[in-house]
Design a protein around this motif. Structure first.
Motif, PDB file in Angstrom:
ATOM      1  N   ASN A  67       3.091   6.579  -2.550  1.00  0.00           N
ATOM      2  CA  ASN A  67       4.466   7.023  -2.781  1.00  0.00           C
ATOM      3  C   ASN A  67       5.490   5.918  -2.531  1.00  0.00           C
ATOM      4  OD1 ASN A  67       3.407   9.426  -3.520  1.00  0.00           O
ATOM      5  ND2 ASN A  67       4.186  10.618  -1.797  1.00  0.00           N
ATOM      6  N   ALA A  68       5.148   4.950  -1.661  1.00  0.00           N
ATOM      7  CA  ALA A  68       6.015   3.769  -1.512  1.00  0.00           C
ATOM      8  C   ALA A  68       5.959   2.931  -2.791  1.00  0.00           C
ATOM      9  CB  ALA A  68       5.583   2.942  -0.297  1.00  0.00           C
TER      10      ALA A  68
ATOM     11  N   PRO B 231       0.832  -1.211   0.000  1.00  0.00           N
ATOM     12  CA  PRO B 231       0.000   0.000   0.000  1.00  0.00           C
ATOM     13  C   PRO B 231       0.874   1.272   0.000  1.00  0.00           C
ATOM     14  CG  PRO B 231      -0.278  -1.324   2.042  1.00  0.00           C
ATOM     15  CD  PRO B 231       0.978  -1.750   1.362  1.00  0.00           C
ATOM     16  N   GLU B 232       0.219   2.414   0.022  1.00  0.00           N
ATOM     17  CA  GLU B 232       0.832   3.751   0.086  1.00  0.00           C
ATOM     18  C   GLU B 232       1.394   4.140  -1.287  1.00  0.00           C
ATOM     19  OE1 GLU B 232       0.657   5.989   2.463  1.00  0.00           O
ATOM     20  OE2 GLU B 232      -0.192   4.716   4.032  1.00  0.00           O
TER      21      GLU B 232
END
Lengths: 199, 199
Positions: free
Chosen positions: A68-69, A65-66
């Motif tokens: 930008n990761a 998830p996330e």
């Protein structure tokens, strides 16, 4: 092949589409109906316990998830994420700026204006969000006055992360005419193959 | 030698102190009086146009803002930031979780309760912040039920980023007794040399 669980119209999700298309990596898009509670099912929470889109799913079932990761993962080994230690840290600087200062003002203002009804109590947040968002756009405008892209001489994932909600900022009540360097940067990204969100 | 511009009592600033001390890197601390406007001077804005602490300053005058970008920079080449591509992306996942979901609820609740006067209008935000913060702590608690640290078998910068405002969560009105795995993790970090914020 990657599978992207995302919602059309979300800039955080569009970022993932953007990097995959800019780097010619094939993917399957799985539309998630956020407003119908699809991020609260046990199946979705097993992919992301924080219950948010986007989520990147791998062939072997691993999930990340996330937004930008995910951008950093997918950009690894390409010019979209520089190798140089300091340049890479500067890219991260702007990615955290985007998630902490930019998105909570500019994307949230857009969400309230576009997705919530005219008489929703959260409309009271709009003047404060516009004030914060204008400060954020001013920071970007000063930075871009002397630079073509956020870090170095080519676009990076920092530009991808900051692009989507910025080019839709008018949706949230922002006037980009006050930020000419931001406008020139948005045009430069289009000339470099970036796509705008259609919804 | 690094110079850290930060404010004592800020978890975002304490993170930088934590990684420098855990990795035995010497540094000089420059106290920034946020409430007196010291982040709004032209000198400070030249270091970080976004006007926030912490900022890492290098001997040659380069500067790097954003606490979690600083953590990644300083951890490069150590076990605090894994080399493996997916593990590194998971560390970033939790760093973005910290800045987007955790800090704006748990640190902001603490800021309002500890730093603003009893009759300040922002106290009205507290019930909503406590509700959001409890959801965030529940996500952490479920994750830590099966793991010693956030990513892998040793502590990383993800643990450093999530440590400071979590161990001070009671300041913001949170009850960590409801999150036993979070409490066990905090104790584990202390046993691994972590320091708590003193203010």
């Amino acid at each position: 092949m990657y599978r992207v669980h995302g919602m059309t119209g979300s800039g955080n999700c569009h970022k993932v589409r953007q990097i995959l298309e800019l780097t010619n990596q094939p993917y399957e898009w799985v539309e998630v109906d956020l407003l119908a509670g699809a991020t609260r099912t046990p199946e979705f929470l097993a992919m992301n316990p924080n219950g948010k889109v986007p989520v990147l799913e791998f062939d072997d079932g691993r999930t990340l998830p996330e937004s930008n990761a995910i951008l950093c993962y997918l950009a690894e080994g390409t010019a979209w994420l520089p190798e140089d230690r300091f340049a890479r840290a500067q890219v991260l600087q702007w990615l955290f700026f985007e998630q902490y200062s930019h998105e909570p003002a500019i994307a949230v203002a857009r969400f309230i204006k576009v997705f919530l009804p005219e008489d929703h109590p959260r409309r009271a947040e709009l003047p404060g969000l516009v004030e914060r968002g204008n400060r954020v756009l001013a920071v970007m405008d000063r930075h871009l006055a002397e630079r073509a892209f956020f870090v170095g001489n080519v676009p990076t994932v920092a530009d991808i992360a900051l692009h989507d909600y910025t080019h839709r900022a008018a949706d949230g009540g922002f006037d980009l005419d006050a930020f000419p360097h931001v406008q020139a940067w948005l045009a430069r990204l289009l000339a470099n193959g970036f796509r705008e969100m259609t919804a």
